[in-house]
Scaffold this active site. Structure first.
Site, PDB file in Angstrom:
ATOM      1  CE  LYS A 245      -2.080  -1.002   3.841  1.00 21.35           C
ATOM      2  NZ  LYS A 245      -1.386  -2.268   4.128  1.00 21.35           N
TER       3      LYS A 245
ATOM      4  NE  ARG B 266       2.176  -4.743  11.483  1.00 28.46           N
ATOM      5  CZ  ARG B 266       3.117  -4.509  10.581  1.00 28.46           C
ATOM      6  NH1 ARG B 266       4.281  -5.124  10.662  1.00 28.46           N
ATOM      7  NH2 ARG B 266       2.895  -3.669   9.606  1.00 28.46           N
TER       8      ARG B 266
ATOM      9  NE  ARG C  54       6.574  -0.427  10.378  1.00 23.67           N
ATOM     10  CZ  ARG C  54       5.406  -0.381   9.746  1.00 23.67           C
ATOM     11  NH1 ARG C  54       5.331   0.150   8.521  1.00 23.67           N
ATOM     12  NH2 ARG C  54       4.308  -0.866  10.277  1.00 23.67           N
TER      13      ARG C  54
ATOM     14  NE  ARG D  64      -4.033  -0.956  10.189  1.00 26.27           N
ATOM     15  CZ  ARG D  64      -2.918  -0.433   9.686  1.00 26.27           C
ATOM     16  NH1 ARG D  64      -2.900   0.794   9.220  1.00 26.27           N
ATOM     17  NH2 ARG D  64      -1.822  -1.141   9.625  1.00 26.27           N
TER      18      ARG D  64
ATOM     19  NE  ARG E 110       7.376  -2.577   6.229  1.00 25.93           N
ATOM     20  CZ  ARG E 110       6.057  -2.410   6.322  1.00 25.93           C
ATOM     21  NH1 ARG E 110       5.386  -1.874   5.316  1.00 25.93           N
ATOM     22  NH2 ARG E 110       5.416  -2.817   7.394  1.00 25.93           N
TER      23      ARG E 110
HETATM   24  P1  ADP Z   1       2.224  -1.840   3.210  1.00 18.53           P
HETATM   25  O1  ADP Z   1       2.244  -0.338   3.170  1.00 18.53           O
HETATM   26  O2  ADP Z   1       0.987  -2.416   2.557  1.00 18.53           O
HETATM   27  O3  ADP Z   1       2.455  -2.407   4.576  1.00 18.53           O
HETATM   28  P2  ADP Z   1       4.805  -1.645   1.769  1.00 18.53           P
HETATM   29  O4  ADP Z   1       4.501  -0.766   0.607  1.00 18.53           O
HETATM   30  O5  ADP Z   1       5.556  -1.066   2.899  1.00 18.53           O
HETATM   31  O6  ADP Z   1       3.422  -2.350   2.303  1.00 18.53           O
HETATM   32  O7  ADP Z   1       5.560  -2.942   1.211  1.00 18.53           O
HETATM   33  C1  ADP Z   1       5.969  -3.998   2.089  1.00 18.53           C
HETATM   34  C2  ADP Z   1       7.334  -4.526   1.649  1.00 18.53           C
HETATM   35  O8  ADP Z   1       7.214  -5.183   0.386  1.00 18.53           O
HETATM   36  C3  ADP Z   1       8.386  -3.433   1.446  1.00 18.53           C
HETATM   37  O9  ADP Z   1       9.625  -3.961   1.850  1.00 18.53           O
HETATM   38  C4  ADP Z   1       8.347  -3.156  -0.078  1.00 18.53           C
HETATM   39  O10 ADP Z   1       9.606  -2.710  -0.563  1.00 18.53           O
HETATM   40  C5  ADP Z   1       8.004  -4.547  -0.622  1.00 18.53           C
HETATM   41  N1  ADP Z   1       7.143  -4.501  -1.822  1.00 18.53           N
HETATM   42  C6  ADP Z   1       6.136  -3.627  -2.105  1.00 18.53           C
HETATM   43  N2  ADP Z   1       5.539  -3.937  -3.274  1.00 18.53           N
HETATM   44  C7  ADP Z   1       6.164  -5.048  -3.741  1.00 18.53           C
HETATM   45  C8  ADP Z   1       6.016  -5.861  -4.921  1.00 18.53           C
HETATM   46  N3  ADP Z   1       5.082  -5.603  -5.828  1.00 18.53           N
HETATM   47  N4  ADP Z   1       6.844  -6.912  -5.059  1.00 18.53           N
HETATM   48  C9  ADP Z   1       7.801  -7.187  -4.138  1.00 18.53           C
HETATM   49  N5  ADP Z   1       7.996  -6.467  -3.015  1.00 18.53           N
HETATM   50  C10 ADP Z   1       7.195  -5.410  -2.817  1.00 18.53           C
HETATM   51  P1  AMP Z   2       1.206   0.682   9.252  1.00 19.88           P
HETATM   52  O1  AMP Z   2       2.381   1.578   9.066  1.00 19.88           O
HETATM   53  O2  AMP Z   2       0.032   1.082   8.407  1.00 19.88           O
HETATM   54  O3  AMP Z   2       1.559  -0.777   9.099  1.00 19.88           O
HETATM   55  O4  AMP Z   2       0.722   0.890  10.765  1.00 19.88           O
HETATM   56  C1  AMP Z   2       1.571   0.589  11.850  1.00 19.88           C
HETATM   57  C2  AMP Z   2       0.763   0.531  13.146  1.00 19.88           C
HETATM   58  O5  AMP Z   2       0.195   1.822  13.437  1.00 19.88           O
HETATM   59  C3  AMP Z   2      -0.434  -0.421  13.161  1.00 19.88           C
HETATM   60  O6  AMP Z   2      -0.071  -1.764  13.444  1.00 19.88           O
HETATM   61  C4  AMP Z   2      -1.302   0.193  14.254  1.00 19.88           C
HETATM   62  O7  AMP Z   2      -0.796  -0.100  15.543  1.00 19.88           O
HETATM   63  C5  AMP Z   2      -1.102   1.683  14.008  1.00 19.88           C
HETATM   64  N1  AMP Z   2      -2.102   2.199  13.038  1.00 19.88           N
HETATM   65  C6  AMP Z   2      -1.838   2.713  11.798  1.00 19.88           C
HETATM   66  N2  AMP Z   2      -2.990   3.087  11.196  1.00 19.88           N
HETATM   67  C7  AMP Z   2      -3.996   2.802  12.053  1.00 19.88           C
HETATM   68  C8  AMP Z   2      -5.407   2.930  12.008  1.00 19.88           C
HETATM   69  N3  AMP Z   2      -6.030   3.434  10.929  1.00 19.88           N
HETATM   70  N4  AMP Z   2      -6.135   2.529  13.088  1.00 19.88           N
HETATM   71  C9  AMP Z   2      -5.530   2.040  14.184  1.00 19.88           C
HETATM   72  N5  AMP Z   2      -4.202   1.863  14.288  1.00 19.88           N
HETATM   73  C10 AMP Z   2      -3.432   2.240  13.238  1.00 19.88           C
END
Ligand code: ADP
Ligand code: AMP
Length: 217
Positions: free
Chosen positions: A15, A173, A162, A90, A130
């Site tokens: 995302k 998660r 992270r 969410r 990541r």
């Molecule tokens: P989200 O925001 O949904 O948690 P991220 O955009 O942070 O996901 O992506 C999660 C991990 O996967 C990151 O390390 C990113 O670089 C990697 N990633 C994102 N899109 C792809 C893809 N299409 N193929 C492979 N790896 C990806």
């Molecule tokens: P993310 O970066 O989107 O993976 O979010 C990291 C963490 O932040 C989550 O696991 C939650 O603890 C908190 N968080 C982010 N967005 C929300 C949301 N919309 N509602 C509640 N908690 C959130």
């Protein structure tokens, strides 16, 4: 073209990666609730202190706190023409609150809710590999490595893992997503704005599908 976009999908689906590209393409802000919480955590604000315990465990921060934070962000003038939301809403209560906010602030609604779909076993690999920069740029050790190991391509800052991307928290998660966030798929489907995107392909190919969905919205 759709200008108010809500990115849906499990943690690790891509995302954030796609939201950044989309926001640039549309010329609107990328608003990531997770990034805002992490910034508050780093700066030790009251909001950061409230959110910390939930984030560590991979649980959701309570709705009232999260909704107030997003309301403040969406009220700023840069969000007037549009926004790409990532990580919010969410829960069904957050989705209802977002509808009300957009209506009240801009007499507008969500135009598109792309759902990035990725099998669960791929999510674990993506999350544990990541690496993030303090400004929110995101890499993957294998799938999207930085040019220089451990350093952000954009700002040269040191990359970190992270705390909630460690294997012990990742599974929780994903379960939290399945339990609390999945109902939003029906919520946006019923409003006719859901677009299913295959997230299990290279980053460029996911963007191509996403941008095509945007043209149709
Ligand atoms: P989200 O925001 O949904 O948690 P991220 O955009 O942070 O996901 O992506 C999660 C991990 O996967 C990151 O390390 C990113 O670089 C990697 N990633 C994102 N899109 C792809 C893809 N299409 N193929 C492979 N790896 C990806
Ligand atoms: P993310 O970066 O989107 O993976 O979010 C990291 C963490 O932040 C989550 O696991 C939650 O603890 C908190 N968080 C982010 N967005 C929300 C949301 N919309 N509602 C509640 N908690 C959130």
């Amino acid at each position: 073209m759709a200008k108010r976009v809500v990115m849906l999908g499990p943690p690790g689906a891509g995302k954030g990666t796609q939201a950044k590209r989309l926001a640039k393409h549309l010329g609107v802000p990328h608003v990531s609730s997770g990034d805002i919480f992490r910034e508050n955590l780093r700066e030790k604000t009251e909001l950061g202190r409230t959110a910390e315990a939930y984030m560590k465990r991979g649980e959701l921060v309570p709705d009232d706190v999260t909704i107030a934070m997003i309301r403040e962000r969406l009220s700023r003038p840069d969000c007037r023409e549009g926004v790409v939301l990532d990580g919010f809403p969410r829960t069904p209560a957050q989705a209802e609150a977002l509808d009300a906010m957009l209506q009240e602030l801009y007499q507008a609604r969500v135009d598109l809710a792309p759902l990035i779909e990725v099998p669960e076993e791929v999510l674990v690999e993506r999350l544990t590999g990541r690496r993030s920069c303090p400004n929110g740029h995101v890499y993957h050790l294998t799938f999207n490595p930085p040019k220089e190991a451990g350093k952000c391509d954009h700002d040269g800052l040191e990359l970190f893992q992270r705390e909630d991307d460690r294997p012990e928290t990742v599974l929780n998660r994903i379960q939290v997503y399945n339990r609390q966030t999945q109902p939003l798929i029906d919520f946006y489907d019923q409003r006719g704005v859901l677009a299913r995107i295959n997230g299990n392909q290279p980053i460029e190919a996911v963007s191509a599908e996403l941008f095509a969905a945007l043209e149709k919205a």
